[in-house]
Design an enzyme around this catalytic site. Structure first.
Site, PDB file in Angstrom:
ATOM      1  N   LYS A 159      -9.884   0.418  -7.669  1.00  0.00           N
ATOM      2  CA  LYS A 159     -10.391  -0.682  -6.841  1.00  0.00           C
ATOM      3  C   LYS A 159      -9.402  -0.991  -5.721  1.00  0.00           C
ATOM      4  O   LYS A 159      -8.266  -1.375  -5.974  1.00  0.00           O
ATOM      5  CB  LYS A 159     -10.562  -1.956  -7.673  1.00  0.00           C
ATOM      6  CG  LYS A 159     -11.281  -3.038  -6.857  1.00  0.00           C
ATOM      7  CD  LYS A 159     -11.262  -4.398  -7.510  1.00  0.00           C
ATOM      8  CE  LYS A 159     -10.128  -5.266  -7.054  1.00  0.00           C
ATOM      9  NZ  LYS A 159     -10.129  -5.584  -5.618  1.00  0.00           N
TER      10      LYS A 159
ATOM     11  N   GLU B  81       3.575  -2.619 -10.578  1.00  0.00           N
ATOM     12  CA  GLU B  81       4.496  -2.660  -9.431  1.00  0.00           C
ATOM     13  C   GLU B  81       4.193  -3.963  -8.711  1.00  0.00           C
ATOM     14  O   GLU B  81       3.133  -4.117  -8.109  1.00  0.00           O
ATOM     15  CB  GLU B  81       4.280  -1.428  -8.544  1.00  0.00           C
ATOM     16  CG  GLU B  81       5.468  -1.128  -7.653  1.00  0.00           C
ATOM     17  CD  GLU B  81       5.286  -1.689  -6.262  1.00  0.00           C
ATOM     18  OE1 GLU B  81       5.781  -2.819  -6.025  1.00  0.00           O
ATOM     19  OE2 GLU B  81       4.669  -1.029  -5.421  1.00  0.00           O
TER      20      GLU B  81
ATOM     21  N   CYS C 229       6.320  -4.734  -0.425  1.00  0.00           N
ATOM     22  CA  CYS C 229       6.899  -5.348  -1.641  1.00  0.00           C
ATOM     23  C   CYS C 229       8.417  -5.206  -1.617  1.00  0.00           C
ATOM     24  O   CYS C 229       9.141  -6.066  -2.121  1.00  0.00           O
ATOM     25  CB  CYS C 229       6.398  -4.693  -2.905  1.00  0.00           C
ATOM     26  SG  CYS C 229       4.743  -4.092  -2.815  1.00  0.00           S
TER      27      CYS C 229
HETATM   28  P1  ADP Z   1      -1.807  -9.931  -3.254  1.00  0.00           P
HETATM   29  O1  ADP Z   1      -1.105 -11.235  -3.336  1.00  0.00           O
HETATM   30  O2  ADP Z   1      -0.988  -8.785  -2.829  1.00  0.00           O
HETATM   31  O3  ADP Z   1      -3.163 -10.002  -2.609  1.00  0.00           O
HETATM   32  P2  ADP Z   1      -3.135  -9.727  -5.783  1.00  0.00           P
HETATM   33  O4  ADP Z   1      -2.412  -9.494  -7.050  1.00  0.00           O
HETATM   34  O5  ADP Z   1      -3.910 -10.983  -5.621  1.00  0.00           O
HETATM   35  O6  ADP Z   1      -2.021  -9.512  -4.708  1.00  0.00           O
HETATM   36  O7  ADP Z   1      -4.125  -8.519  -5.457  1.00  0.00           O
HETATM   37  C1  ADP Z   1      -3.822  -7.177  -5.727  1.00  0.00           C
HETATM   38  C2  ADP Z   1      -5.061  -6.501  -6.275  1.00  0.00           C
HETATM   39  O8  ADP Z   1      -5.374  -7.094  -7.529  1.00  0.00           O
HETATM   40  C3  ADP Z   1      -6.296  -6.664  -5.401  1.00  0.00           C
HETATM   41  O9  ADP Z   1      -7.037  -5.452  -5.444  1.00  0.00           O
HETATM   42  C4  ADP Z   1      -7.055  -7.783  -6.098  1.00  0.00           C
HETATM   43  O10 ADP Z   1      -8.447  -7.766  -5.862  1.00  0.00           O
HETATM   44  C5  ADP Z   1      -6.744  -7.494  -7.554  1.00  0.00           C
HETATM   45  N1  ADP Z   1      -6.891  -8.644  -8.455  1.00  0.00           N
HETATM   46  C6  ADP Z   1      -6.809  -9.961  -8.155  1.00  0.00           C
HETATM   47  N2  ADP Z   1      -6.991 -10.710  -9.265  1.00  0.00           N
HETATM   48  C7  ADP Z   1      -7.176  -9.843 -10.301  1.00  0.00           C
HETATM   49  C8  ADP Z   1      -7.407  -9.980 -11.702  1.00  0.00           C
HETATM   50  N3  ADP Z   1      -7.470 -11.162 -12.283  1.00  0.00           N
HETATM   51  N4  ADP Z   1      -7.520  -8.860 -12.433  1.00  0.00           N
HETATM   52  C9  ADP Z   1      -7.433  -7.635 -11.881  1.00  0.00           C
HETATM   53  N5  ADP Z   1      -7.232  -7.434 -10.574  1.00  0.00           N
HETATM   54  C10 ADP Z   1      -7.105  -8.514  -9.780  1.00  0.00           C
END
Ligand code: ADP
Length: 489
Positions: free
Chosen positions: A195, A269, A303
């Site tokens: 994803k 990561e 990062c």
């Molecule tokens: P950033 O602050 O870099 O946007 P996130 O951790 O919010 O970091 O997002 C990184 C990825 O994780 C994105 O693809 C986002 O859609 C996905 N994501 C966000 N929330 C969840 C969750 N609860 N479970 C799995 N993936 C998630």
């Protein structure tokens, strides 16, 4: 000295470049993208779509499918069938040919991919053209080479693939992160459901087209687009054997909790707050360039960005003077312009977060210096920002901002700087600038960071492992180490 400083600043601010826009004529984009499942683009069961935009113009580019749990289930089942029936049975040297073909196709379409990366993510075209896309191709080339040599990589340990890998990636290096995840998974004989981040799906969807063109058997790689709940559905799916996540520490912790007690393998990561450390014997001009490269290029959306600068007191005035001068020469603006150094911030949400941290820095009493450049009225932009005289307790020195904001402290002794650099919840990367090789080796032993660059910064290579300590996560990506999380022994 003051007069000289003023003169040099005036000299630099007088520089003007004629626009040098990269052409967008050659790119092919659809108005709508569906989910890539089992080798085909299919409409989402959710029947929902959202708009993806260009953060430099705020204009809509395309409609993107928002996958629900049912869509994820279809994708994971396709990956499982492809694993059982095709991919796990295929001789390793045949698998390698597909990975190699994907690498070649990325190279062939590099120009189109670079432009789309910049349109959708906001990063300067120079970055996507010279760094993101070539590195993505190189990751596929590199791992294609390992596919039939796993027995040599891990002699007498009889490595075996795991099954289906669920992979979730962020928006800062969309295609490159997809390459970091997909290439080692395929080389080790696993199949994939990936994803991309909600704001930057386009190059991953172009990769889906490349995967189709490469003839990779159906279902070996599936790409589902959507938001957090789509990611959560991948993490929690019972047929997923391994989860690989790059993103925020908050979501990383949530993922770790939600798969606790299962036998899913995990690599995380997460965030970082790297220290870039300049000793008095360092080559100062190179170091200043390294600092700029470390935090301002790519809008600080890295990062491992060198977001904390530690300068030895005896050279602090000189370094800061040169840094301010260099800041004034940085071109902030249209990411599609080949002269642009700092493009657009990836989203409105991220822009608000960065501006909030700038306020926090000011309220905490740090001295701010911002470039005098102007920024476009439309789109999400921020001026490169220095905070001088910060202390360890300032939030801007402790928390990840993920923007072009640098917190500067000075130090006197090596013990002091090691203590300060390590006194942080993160441990992803660090930089050391000094003329002495022995000091570099001393520092690399003592800095609690997964990557330590010496007299350079933000240099990446597929052969070199990358990953963190502490709240920056665990597991390594890249190099021979990057094969391990996708294997059982
Ligand atoms: P950033 O602050 O870099 O946007 P996130 O951790 O919010 O970091 O997002 C990184 C990825 O994780 C994105 O693809 C986002 O859609 C996905 N994501 C966000 N929330 C969840 C969750 N609860 N479970 C799995 N993936 C998630």
């Amino acid at each position: 000295m003051a007069k000289k400083e003023k003169k040099s600043l005036e000299f630099f601010t007088d520089w003007k470049y004629a626009p040098a826009l990269e052409s967008t004529d050659h790119i092919r984009l659809n108005k709508q993208y569906d989910l890539f499942i089992n080798g085909k683009f299919v409409k989402p069961n959710s029947d929902k779509y959202y708009d993806t935009i260009n953060p430099a113009t705020e204009e809509k580019i395309a409609r993107i499918a928002d996958a629900n749990a049912k869509d994820v289930d279809t994708a994971v089942k396709a990956a499982k069938t492809a694993y059982d029936k095709t991919w796990s049975k295929m001789p390793a040297k045949e698998r390698a040919k597909y990975i190699f073909r994907i690498a070649r196709l990325i190279q062939e379409k590099a120009r189109e991919l670079s432009v789309i990366e910049t349109m959708n993510g906001g990063k300067a075209i120079r970055e996507s053209r010279d760094i993101d896309i070539p590195l993505a191709a190189n990751h596929f080339f590199y791992y294609a080479g390992w596919a039939d040599k796993l027995e040599y990589a891990f002699p007498n340990r009889h490595p075996k693939s795991l099954g289906v890998a669920g992979q979730i990636i962020p928006w800062n290096f969309p295609l490159l992160m997809a390459a970091w995840k997909i290439a080692p998974a395929l080389a080790t004989g696993n199949t994939v459901v990936l994803k991309p981040a909600e704001t930057t799906p386009l190059t991953c969807l172009k990769l889906a087209e490349i995967i189709q063109e490469s003839g990779l058997p159906d279902g070996v790689v599936n790409i589902v687009t959507g938001f957090g709940p789509t990611g959560a559905a991948i993490v929690n799916h019972p047929l997923v054997n391994k989860v690989a996540f790059t993103g925020s520490t908050t979501v990383g912790k949530w993922i770790q909790k939600s798969i606790a007690g299962t036998d899913k393998k995990l690599t995380l990561e997460l965030g970082g707050k790297a220290a870039n450390i300049i000793f008095e014997d360092a080559p100062i001009d190179q170091a200043v360039e390294g600092i700029v490269n470390g935090i301002f290029f790519n809008q600080g959306h890295v990062c491992c960005a060198g977001s904390r600068l530690f300068v030895q007191e005896s050279v602090a005035d000189e370094v800061i003077h040169k840094l301010k001068n260099r800041l004034e020469t940085l071109i902030v603006g249209d990411p599609m312009d080949k002269n642009t150094d700092i493009g657009a911030i990836n989203s409105k949400m991220q822009l608000n977060k960065i501006n909030e941290y700038i306020k926090i820095g000011l309220n905490d009493g740090a001295d701010m210096y911002q470039s005098q450049c102007s920024i476009p009225k439309k789109g999400f932009f921020v001026k490169p920002t220095l905070f001088l005289n910060t202390s360890q307790s300032h939030r801007i020195s402790q928390e990840e901002i993920f923007g072009p904001v640098l917190a500067i402290q000075t130090f006197r002794t090596i013990e002091e700087v090691i203590e300060k650099a390590n006194n942080i919840p993160y441990g992803l990367s660090a930089g050391v600038w000094t003329d002495k090789g022995s000091r570099i080796f001393n520092m690399t032993q003592k800095l609690r960071a997964g990557v330590v660059w010496a007299n350079t910064y933000n240099k990446f290579d597929p052969t070199s492992p990358f990953g963190g300590y502490k709240e920056s996560g665990f597991g390594r990506e890249g190099g021979l180490h990057g094969l391990m999380p996708y294997l059982k022994f």
